[in-house]
Scaffold this motif. Structure first.
Motif, PDB file in Angstrom:
ATOM      1  N   ALA A 176      -8.580   5.114 -21.270  1.00 48.97           N
ATOM      2  CA  ALA A 176      -9.497   4.057 -20.816  1.00 48.97           C
ATOM      3  C   ALA A 176      -9.182   2.726 -21.488  1.00 48.97           C
ATOM      4  O   ALA A 176      -9.195   1.665 -20.846  1.00 48.97           O
ATOM      5  CB  ALA A 176     -10.948   4.465 -21.114  1.00 48.97           C
ATOM      6  N   ALA A 177      -8.865   2.762 -22.788  1.00 45.91           N
ATOM      7  CA  ALA A 177      -8.603   1.521 -23.530  1.00 45.91           C
ATOM      8  C   ALA A 177      -7.215   0.974 -23.240  1.00 45.91           C
ATOM      9  O   ALA A 177      -7.023  -0.245 -23.144  1.00 45.91           O
ATOM     10  CB  ALA A 177      -8.757   1.775 -25.032  1.00 45.91           C
ATOM     11  N   ARG A 178      -6.252   1.860 -23.122  1.00 45.95           N
ATOM     12  CA  ARG A 178      -4.876   1.375 -22.986  1.00 45.95           C
ATOM     13  C   ARG A 178      -4.548   0.850 -21.592  1.00 45.95           C
ATOM     14  O   ARG A 178      -3.692  -0.042 -21.454  1.00 45.95           O
ATOM     15  CB  ARG A 178      -3.871   2.482 -23.368  1.00 45.95           C
ATOM     16  CG  ARG A 178      -3.732   2.641 -24.869  1.00 45.95           C
ATOM     17  CD  ARG A 178      -2.789   3.776 -25.249  1.00 45.95           C
ATOM     18  NE  ARG A 178      -2.945   4.104 -26.655  1.00 45.95           N
ATOM     19  CZ  ARG A 178      -2.180   3.619 -27.647  1.00 45.95           C
ATOM     20  NH1 ARG A 178      -1.185   2.824 -27.369  1.00 45.95           N
ATOM     21  NH2 ARG A 178      -2.406   3.957 -28.895  1.00 45.95           N
ATOM     22  N   ALA A 179      -5.196   1.387 -20.570  1.00 46.70           N
ATOM     23  CA  ALA A 179      -4.830   0.965 -19.202  1.00 46.70           C
ATOM     24  C   ALA A 179      -4.981  -0.563 -19.041  1.00 46.70           C
ATOM     25  O   ALA A 179      -4.036  -1.233 -18.605  1.00 46.70           O
ATOM     26  CB  ALA A 179      -5.642   1.746 -18.167  1.00 46.70           C
ATOM     27  N   PRO A 180      -6.130  -1.160 -19.403  1.00 48.09           N
ATOM     28  CA  PRO A 180      -6.255  -2.619 -19.247  1.00 48.09           C
ATOM     29  C   PRO A 180      -5.318  -3.398 -20.180  1.00 48.09           C
ATOM     30  O   PRO A 180      -4.852  -4.482 -19.825  1.00 48.09           O
ATOM     31  CB  PRO A 180      -7.721  -2.900 -19.619  1.00 48.09           C
ATOM     32  CG  PRO A 180      -8.414  -1.592 -19.452  1.00 48.09           C
ATOM     33  CD  PRO A 180      -7.414  -0.558 -19.823  1.00 48.09           C
ATOM     34  N   LEU A 181      -5.028  -2.845 -21.354  1.00 46.36           N
ATOM     35  CA  LEU A 181      -4.124  -3.530 -22.287  1.00 46.36           C
ATOM     36  C   LEU A 181      -2.693  -3.512 -21.747  1.00 46.36           C
ATOM     37  O   LEU A 181      -1.968  -4.512 -21.818  1.00 46.36           O
ATOM     38  CB  LEU A 181      -4.183  -2.870 -23.671  1.00 46.36           C
ATOM     39  CG  LEU A 181      -5.520  -3.031 -24.401  1.00 46.36           C
ATOM     40  CD1 LEU A 181      -5.603  -2.118 -25.622  1.00 46.36           C
ATOM     41  CD2 LEU A 181      -5.731  -4.491 -24.823  1.00 46.36           C
ATOM     42  N   GLU A 182      -2.314  -2.387 -21.177  1.00 48.03           N
ATOM     43  CA  GLU A 182      -0.971  -2.302 -20.570  1.00 48.03           C
ATOM     44  C   GLU A 182      -0.874  -3.258 -19.383  1.00 48.03           C
ATOM     45  O   GLU A 182       0.164  -3.898 -19.179  1.00 48.03           O
ATOM     46  CB  GLU A 182      -0.677  -0.862 -20.123  1.00 48.03           C
ATOM     47  CG  GLU A 182      -0.459   0.093 -21.298  1.00 48.03           C
ATOM     48  CD  GLU A 182      -0.183   1.534 -20.855  1.00 48.03           C
ATOM     49  OE1 GLU A 182      -0.326   1.845 -19.640  1.00 48.03           O
ATOM     50  OE2 GLU A 182       0.161   2.368 -21.719  1.00 48.03           O
ATOM     51  N   ASP A 183      -1.960  -3.367 -18.632  1.00 51.08           N
ATOM     52  CA  ASP A 183      -1.952  -4.299 -17.482  1.00 51.08           C
ATOM     53  C   ASP A 183      -1.815  -5.739 -17.968  1.00 51.08           C
ATOM     54  O   ASP A 183      -1.107  -6.548 -17.374  1.00 51.08           O
ATOM     55  CB  ASP A 183      -3.246  -4.159 -16.663  1.00 51.08           C
ATOM     56  CG  ASP A 183      -3.277  -2.850 -15.881  1.00 51.08           C
ATOM     57  OD1 ASP A 183      -2.241  -2.181 -15.786  1.00 51.08           O
ATOM     58  OD2 ASP A 183      -4.370  -2.497 -15.387  1.00 51.08           O
ATOM     59  N   TRP A 184      -2.525  -6.047 -19.053  1.00 50.10           N
ATOM     60  CA  TRP A 184      -2.445  -7.420 -19.588  1.00 50.10           C
ATOM     61  C   TRP A 184      -1.009  -7.727 -20.014  1.00 50.10           C
ATOM     62  O   TRP A 184      -0.465  -8.795 -19.701  1.00 50.10           O
ATOM     63  CB  TRP A 184      -3.405  -7.584 -20.775  1.00 50.10           C
ATOM     64  CG  TRP A 184      -3.465  -9.003 -21.272  1.00 50.10           C
ATOM     65  CD1 TRP A 184      -4.313  -9.971 -20.859  1.00 50.10           C
ATOM     66  CD2 TRP A 184      -2.594  -9.612 -22.241  1.00 50.10           C
ATOM     67  NE1 TRP A 184      -4.035 -11.159 -21.514  1.00 50.10           N
ATOM     68  CE2 TRP A 184      -2.982 -10.963 -22.367  1.00 50.10           C
ATOM     69  CE3 TRP A 184      -1.534  -9.150 -23.016  1.00 50.10           C
ATOM     70  CZ2 TRP A 184      -2.356 -11.865 -23.234  1.00 50.10           C
ATOM     71  CZ3 TRP A 184      -0.896 -10.046 -23.878  1.00 50.10           C
ATOM     72  CH2 TRP A 184      -1.312 -11.383 -23.979  1.00 50.10           C
ATOM     73  N   LEU A 185      -0.399  -6.794 -20.725  1.00 52.97           N
ATOM     74  CA  LEU A 185       0.976  -7.020 -21.186  1.00 52.97           C
ATOM     75  C   LEU A 185       1.932  -7.132 -19.992  1.00 52.97           C
ATOM     76  O   LEU A 185       2.834  -7.977 -19.989  1.00 52.97           O
ATOM     77  CB  LEU A 185       1.415  -5.898 -22.133  1.00 52.97           C
ATOM     78  CG  LEU A 185       0.927  -6.113 -23.572  1.00 52.97           C
ATOM     79  CD1 LEU A 185       0.833  -4.808 -24.344  1.00 52.97           C
ATOM     80  CD2 LEU A 185       1.848  -7.091 -24.315  1.00 52.97           C
ATOM     81  N   ALA A 186       1.726  -6.288 -18.989  1.00 55.18           N
ATOM     82  CA  ALA A 186       2.605  -6.346 -17.810  1.00 55.18           C
ATOM     83  C   ALA A 186       2.509  -7.717 -17.146  1.00 55.18           C
ATOM     84  O   ALA A 186       3.496  -8.251 -16.640  1.00 55.18           O
ATOM     85  CB  ALA A 186       2.228  -5.240 -16.823  1.00 55.18           C
ATOM     86  N   ALA A 187       1.316  -8.303 -17.171  1.00 61.41           N
ATOM     87  CA  ALA A 187       1.113  -9.599 -16.507  1.00 61.41           C
ATOM     88  C   ALA A 187       1.570 -10.766 -17.367  1.00 61.41           C
ATOM     89  O   ALA A 187       1.975 -11.805 -16.839  1.00 61.41           O
ATOM     90  CB  ALA A 187      -0.369  -9.759 -16.142  1.00 61.41           C
TER      91      ALA A 187
END
Ligand code: HEM
Length: 198
Positions: free
Chosen positions: A53-64
């Protein structure tokens, strides 16, 4: 000579990031032990749900926002695989992670937090192997890609950074820890904390 080396090491960006987030890391460690721990199979499944749950949005932020060299390998697919092996579904992601205006050093600081967590994962992996008698799935904790990324990142952070880059990286690292902590502390904490995120 040894003293000089130590002084140089204390000066580098990695040491600055660790010093700035040491207290936040300890709080996060405690919060994760309280929220799930990994003493029993069900605890371990909850630990993985929280991580996803925590990593999914963080990974998305980094991808963007991060350049390719600062994009840690995604670990949520590995967590999803472990959850499936435990008979659990992937949980909904935590709310969007955002830092407002993106500045110098932000991607570096965020990448450091996710990649550095592989150090802790190594020690958790040893405990999980022992407690689960080697039968619990460990695609995430045993991931080889993140430690490889971590080694590459080390050359970048084990040197002095320009002041604006160091300030941006510290700001981002603090924001990522605050976000992870809010997820670990539960939905109410996340709702309350969102507005305060930098
Ligand atoms: C779940 C409980 C956790 C435990 C028991 C734990 C444990 C550890 C340990 C043992 C280290 C290595 C310390 C050293 O060798 O100097 C470490 C470092 C670190 N951990 Fe954790 N950790 C946990 C959670 C997390 C989480 C969730 C994150 C971030 C998403 C995180 C980010 C980091 C970072 C950034 C470092 C420092 C990397 C560096 O040395 O530059 N940890 N952790």
């Amino acid at each position: 000579m040894a003293g000089r080396h130590r002084a140089a090491a204390d000066d580098h960006l990695r040491a600055q990031l660790r010093a700035a987030t040491m207290a936040a890391h300890d709080l996060l460690d405690e919060a994760m032990q309280a929220a799930s721990g990994w003493q029993r199979r069900g605890d371990y499944a909850r630990f993985l749900e929280l991580q996803h749950a925590a990593r999914a949005p963080l990974e998305d932020w980094l991808a963007a926002h991060a350049p390719p060299s600062l994009q840690p390998p995604r670990q949520t697919p590995l967590i999803a695989r472990d959850l499936a092996a435990l008979g659990r579904r992937v949980p909904p992601p935590a709310p969007l992670f955002t830092m407002g205006r993106i500045g110098t050093g932000h991607a570096l600081g965020a990448a450091w937090v996710l990649a550095g967590s592989a150090l802790g994962n190594r020690s958790i992996a040893r405990q999980v192997a022992r407690i689960g008698a080697g039968t619990w799935p460990v695609a995430f904790l045993g991931d080889e890609a993140m430690p490889a990324f971590w080694q590459a990142l080390r050359t970048r952070i084990e040197q002095r950074a320009a002041p604006d880059e160091a300030a941006g990286a510290t700001h981002a690292a603090e924001a990522v820890f605050a976000y992870f902590l809010a997820v670990a502390q539960g939905p109410q904490s996340l709702a309350a904390g969102q507005g305060a995120l930098p």
